[in-house]
Design a protein around this motif. Sequence first.
Motif, PDB file in Angstrom:
ATOM      1  N   GLN A   1      17.626 -69.088 -31.506  1.00  0.00           N
ATOM      2  CA  GLN A   1      18.765 -69.202 -32.832  1.00  0.00           C
ATOM      3  C   GLN A   1      19.783 -68.473 -32.881  1.00  0.00           C
ATOM      4  N   LEU A   2      19.502 -67.091 -32.073  1.00  0.00           N
ATOM      5  CA  LEU A   2      20.658 -65.958 -32.258  1.00  0.00           C
ATOM      6  C   LEU A   2      21.811 -66.810 -31.012  1.00  0.00           C
ATOM      7  N   THR A   3      21.399 -66.994 -29.924  1.00  0.00           N
ATOM      8  CA  THR A   3      22.277 -67.153 -28.873  1.00  0.00           C
ATOM      9  C   THR A   3      22.499 -68.729 -28.688  1.00  0.00           C
TER      10      THR A   3
ATOM     11  N   LEU B   1      18.501 -62.057 -15.628  1.00  0.00           N
ATOM     12  CA  LEU B   1      19.770 -61.131 -15.728  1.00  0.00           C
ATOM     13  C   LEU B   1      19.328 -60.251 -17.106  1.00  0.00           C
ATOM     14  N   ASP B   2      19.354 -58.936 -16.901  1.00  0.00           N
ATOM     15  CA  ASP B   2      18.873 -58.161 -18.082  1.00  0.00           C
ATOM     16  C   ASP B   2      20.038 -57.017 -18.423  1.00  0.00           C
ATOM     17  N   LEU B   3      20.512 -57.014 -19.636  1.00  0.00           N
ATOM     18  CA  LEU B   3      21.247 -56.008 -20.044  1.00  0.00           C
ATOM     19  C   LEU B   3      21.030 -54.381 -19.806  1.00  0.00           C
ATOM     20  N   ASP B   4      22.078 -53.791 -19.260  1.00  0.00           N
ATOM     21  CA  ASP B   4      21.665 -52.421 -19.022  1.00  0.00           C
ATOM     22  C   ASP B   4      21.827 -51.471 -20.220  1.00  0.00           C
ATOM     23  N   HIS B   5      20.683 -50.456 -20.343  1.00  0.00           N
ATOM     24  CA  HIS B   5      21.049 -49.706 -21.642  1.00  0.00           C
ATOM     25  C   HIS B   5      21.225 -50.125 -22.941  1.00  0.00           C
ATOM     26  N   PHE B   6      20.647 -51.393 -23.150  1.00  0.00           N
ATOM     27  CA  PHE B   6      20.760 -51.957 -24.450  1.00  0.00           C
ATOM     28  C   PHE B   6      20.149 -51.282 -25.489  1.00  0.00           C
ATOM     29  N   ARG B   7      19.109 -50.480 -25.208  1.00  0.00           N
ATOM     30  CA  ARG B   7      18.622 -49.550 -26.338  1.00  0.00           C
ATOM     31  C   ARG B   7      19.337 -48.853 -26.971  1.00  0.00           C
ATOM     32  N   ASP B   8      20.308 -48.070 -25.816  1.00  0.00           N
ATOM     33  CA  ASP B   8      21.511 -47.095 -26.272  1.00  0.00           C
ATOM     34  C   ASP B   8      22.333 -47.725 -27.336  1.00  0.00           C
ATOM     35  N   LEU B   9      22.628 -48.827 -26.939  1.00  0.00           N
ATOM     36  CA  LEU B   9      23.713 -49.605 -27.685  1.00  0.00           C
ATOM     37  C   LEU B   9      23.254 -49.972 -29.107  1.00  0.00           C
ATOM     38  N   ASN B  10      22.040 -50.321 -29.074  1.00  0.00           N
ATOM     39  CA  ASN B  10      21.230 -50.538 -30.418  1.00  0.00           C
ATOM     40  C   ASN B  10      21.365 -49.495 -31.434  1.00  0.00           C
ATOM     41  N   ASP B  11      21.003 -48.417 -30.581  1.00  0.00           N
ATOM     42  CA  ASP B  11      20.687 -47.090 -31.470  1.00  0.00           C
ATOM     43  C   ASP B  11      22.135 -46.501 -31.681  1.00  0.00           C
TER      44      ASP B  11
ATOM     45  N   GLY C   1      23.803 -49.827 -34.128  1.00  0.00           N
ATOM     46  CA  GLY C   1      23.302 -50.559 -34.893  1.00  0.00           C
ATOM     47  C   GLY C   1      22.813 -51.927 -34.382  1.00  0.00           C
ATOM     48  N   HIS C   2      21.744 -52.337 -34.956  1.00  0.00           N
ATOM     49  CA  HIS C   2      21.083 -53.577 -34.444  1.00  0.00           C
ATOM     50  C   HIS C   2      21.913 -54.898 -34.428  1.00  0.00           C
ATOM     51  N   ASP C   3      22.575 -54.950 -35.655  1.00  0.00           N
ATOM     52  CA  ASP C   3      23.436 -56.086 -35.914  1.00  0.00           C
ATOM     53  C   ASP C   3      24.419 -56.158 -34.910  1.00  0.00           C
TER      54      ASP C   3
ATOM     55  N   GLY D   1      24.087 -55.352 -31.909  1.00  0.00           N
ATOM     56  CA  GLY D   1      23.592 -55.688 -30.819  1.00  0.00           C
ATOM     57  C   GLY D   1      23.040 -57.137 -30.918  1.00  0.00           C
ATOM     58  N   ASP D   2      22.962 -57.632 -32.040  1.00  0.00           N
ATOM     59  CA  ASP D   2      22.959 -58.918 -32.123  1.00  0.00           C
ATOM     60  C   ASP D   2      24.109 -59.628 -31.824  1.00  0.00           C
ATOM     61  N   GLN D   3      25.198 -59.236 -32.196  1.00  0.00           N
ATOM     62  CA  GLN D   3      26.449 -59.924 -31.897  1.00  0.00           C
ATOM     63  C   GLN D   3      26.690 -59.838 -30.497  1.00  0.00           C
ATOM     64  N   VAL D   4      26.502 -58.781 -29.834  1.00  0.00           N
ATOM     65  CA  VAL D   4      26.607 -58.783 -28.451  1.00  0.00           C
ATOM     66  C   VAL D   4      25.783 -59.858 -27.725  1.00  0.00           C
ATOM     67  N   LEU D   5      24.628 -59.954 -28.251  1.00  0.00           N
ATOM     68  CA  LEU D   5      23.955 -60.948 -27.432  1.00  0.00           C
ATOM     69  C   LEU D   5      24.155 -62.315 -27.710  1.00  0.00           C
ATOM     70  N   ALA D   6      24.615 -62.680 -29.068  1.00  0.00           N
ATOM     71  CA  ALA D   6      25.219 -64.098 -29.413  1.00  0.00           C
ATOM     72  C   ALA D   6      26.282 -64.308 -28.551  1.00  0.00           C
TER      73      ALA D   6
ATOM     74  N   ALA E   1      18.446 -69.957 -19.958  1.00  0.00           N
ATOM     75  CA  ALA E   1      17.686 -69.537 -21.162  1.00  0.00           C
ATOM     76  C   ALA E   1      17.545 -68.188 -21.471  1.00  0.00           C
ATOM     77  N   ARG E   2      17.456 -67.961 -22.725  1.00  0.00           N
ATOM     78  CA  ARG E   2      17.086 -66.506 -23.170  1.00  0.00           C
ATOM     79  C   ARG E   2      15.490 -66.377 -23.027  1.00  0.00           C
ATOM     80  N   TRP E   3      15.116 -65.405 -22.131  1.00  0.00           N
ATOM     81  CA  TRP E   3      13.677 -65.444 -21.816  1.00  0.00           C
ATOM     82  C   TRP E   3      12.828 -64.628 -22.910  1.00  0.00           C
TER      83      TRP E   3
HETATM   84  N1  LIG Z   1      20.181 -56.272 -31.310  1.00  0.00           N
HETATM   85  C1  LIG Z   1      18.977 -56.805 -30.821  1.00  0.00           C
HETATM   86  N2  LIG Z   1      18.172 -56.067 -29.865  1.00  0.00           N
HETATM   87  C2  LIG Z   1      17.076 -56.410 -29.145  1.00  0.00           C
HETATM   88  C3  LIG Z   1      16.754 -57.798 -29.292  1.00  0.00           C
HETATM   89  N3  LIG Z   1      15.574 -58.056 -28.534  1.00  0.00           N
HETATM   90  C4  LIG Z   1      15.317 -56.969 -27.758  1.00  0.00           C
HETATM   91  N4  LIG Z   1      16.192 -55.907 -28.368  1.00  0.00           N
HETATM   92  C5  LIG Z   1      16.470 -54.584 -27.912  1.00  0.00           C
HETATM   93  O1  LIG Z   1      16.741 -54.375 -26.435  1.00  0.00           O
HETATM   94  C6  LIG Z   1      16.138 -53.067 -26.067  1.00  0.00           C
HETATM   95  C7  LIG Z   1      15.537 -53.259 -24.620  1.00  0.00           C
HETATM   96  O2  LIG Z   1      15.443 -51.984 -24.398  1.00  0.00           O
HETATM   97  P1  LIG Z   1      14.916 -51.537 -22.861  1.00  0.00           P
HETATM   98  O3  LIG Z   1      13.667 -52.351 -22.501  1.00  0.00           O
HETATM   99  O4  LIG Z   1      14.433 -49.832 -22.948  1.00  0.00           O
HETATM  100  O5  LIG Z   1      15.849 -51.639 -21.907  1.00  0.00           O
HETATM  101  P2  LIG Z   1      17.260 -51.114 -21.854  1.00  0.00           P
HETATM  102  O6  LIG Z   1      17.583 -50.095 -23.013  1.00  0.00           O
HETATM  103  O7  LIG Z   1      18.374 -52.289 -21.861  1.00  0.00           O
HETATM  104  O8  LIG Z   1      17.220 -50.381 -20.612  1.00  0.00           O
HETATM  105  P3  LIG Z   1      17.373 -50.950 -18.988  1.00  0.00           P
HETATM  106  O9  LIG Z   1      17.074 -52.406 -19.152  1.00  0.00           O
HETATM  107  O10 LIG Z   1      16.548 -50.243 -18.197  1.00  0.00           O
HETATM  108  O11 LIG Z   1      19.021 -50.710 -18.849  1.00  0.00           O
HETATM  109  C8  LIG Z   1      15.305 -52.637 -27.231  1.00  0.00           C
HETATM  110  O12 LIG Z   1      15.922 -51.390 -27.956  1.00  0.00           O
HETATM  111  C9  LIG Z   1      15.243 -53.647 -28.018  1.00  0.00           C
HETATM  112  O13 LIG Z   1      14.883 -53.586 -29.365  1.00  0.00           O
HETATM  113  C10 LIG Z   1      17.472 -58.713 -30.326  1.00  0.00           C
HETATM  114  O14 LIG Z   1      17.267 -59.772 -30.613  1.00  0.00           O
HETATM  115  N5  LIG Z   1      18.654 -58.010 -30.948  1.00  0.00           N
END
Ligand SMILES: Nc1nc2c(ncn2[C@@H]2O[C@H](COP(=O)(O)OP(=O)(O)OP(=O)(O)O)[C@@H](O)[C@H]2O)c(=O)[nH]1
Length: 434
Positions: free
Chosen positions: A272-274, A305-315, A318-320, A322-327, A344-346
Amino acid sequence: MQKLTALVVDAAAGFREQAKSILTAAGFNVEVAENGQQALTLASAGRFRLICCSDDLPDIAGSDFCGQLRALDGYDYAAVLIMTDNDNARKLKQALLAGATDIFNKHDTQELEIYVRRLAERETRHLSGRVLFIEDSRVLQTIIIDLLTDMGLDVDAYTFAEEAWAAFSGGDYDLVITDIMLEGSMSGITLVRKIRRLREESGNLPIIATSGFDNMSRKIELFQLGVNDFVSKPINREELRQRVFNHITSYQNVRELRAQQNSLYSLAMLDQLTQLFNRHALREFAGKYFSEAYRFNRTLSMAVLDLDHFRDLNDKYGHDKGDQVLAELGNWLKRHVRDEDMIARWAGEEFVMLLPGCDAPAAVVLMQRMQKRLQRFKPANMTISLSVGVAEMRHEPQDNLNTLFELADRAMYQAKMAGRNCVRQYQTEEGETL
Ligand SMILES: Nc1nc2c(ncn2[C@@H]2O[C@H](COP(=O)(O)OP(=O)(O)OP(=O)(O)O)[C@@H](O)[C@H]2O)c(=O)[nH]1
């Protein structure tokens, strides 16, 4: 809209009251009469949509009453229900022949209740919809437009089939009513043929053909062509009204059902997000990719394909955000694959692509090109990067989505280990690429 009025005719006060309360509950305004003569007087003074009459009247036989009632002005299409407490087949047949609509047992009023409720629903249902109507007689056109608009429908009326066909592609119609013999170079038959050739939903639209040529072989040809119904001229307004009602309501019911199916499909298969396929859909469709690769001895690659350092971006944002980036990224990725590829989004920030006809080295080049473009595309104004793992199907009997995913996922992990923002093809510990 017609006012729902009913007349109950019975010598027994008890049954009159019982029938009156059933009809009132269904939404009718009810009058009562004790005998046939009184009923005929009331019927000629007013116009009842439904008459519920005992087969055992004190002054007149039920079948005679039906005959006399039908002879009154405005009672051609009224519902005349005969209520009986004995199932004398001969008497009942007589009543039907004399014009009764149906016969009900006085001791089992449930059937009567269902009948009147359905009739009331049908009569009071507010239709909405759009009709494409083609008729070259101006007089008939006006009469039918009146009838259709009175039913609550919007009508686009044309004299020539050419004009109607031009309007067809731009309009969202629920029904087509077309005369078969038309002035101009295009006949109603050609119009029907053109509509039925369409692949999209509008190609299944109900079509009522009208014609003054009430010729059986012509009618059969029209049905073979895909016409749903046929109304002979001169057109009986009430017949056309009922046919239009049936076609519009059943077409709209089917459309509604299909929309529900689509939304269920989308809930089950799409993330539903993407709006990309979800993991369940990937599992569902992957079998076809593998069996075709075997069958035609084609290559099949997978990229994880896996986003790099996505946790940092969220932190940080904000999560919103992050959601926008994913969409936005999901949408962007979809536009960068071919129609026969599947994306597909795995899971959270992880995507999977199935690339038929693409070997691993070609997939690596493709992913590297995508990474380059991604540097310029900033989803939600964020600079992001992807680590990508690639693996190719080995054409071994145990190959399936899981085995290929395992390899591509390990390759993705190797890309992370190599510093992220790069593409890796899976390498065994001995350094062999797969
Ligand atoms: N905003 C958002 N974040 C999500 C979603 N699903 C997963 N995440 C976040 O994606 C992040 C994944 O973190 P990690 O697995 O540590 O990976 P990473 O920070 O991208 O680091 P690397 O993969 O090692 O480069 C976590 O913070 C999850 O909360 C989503 O649907 N929306």
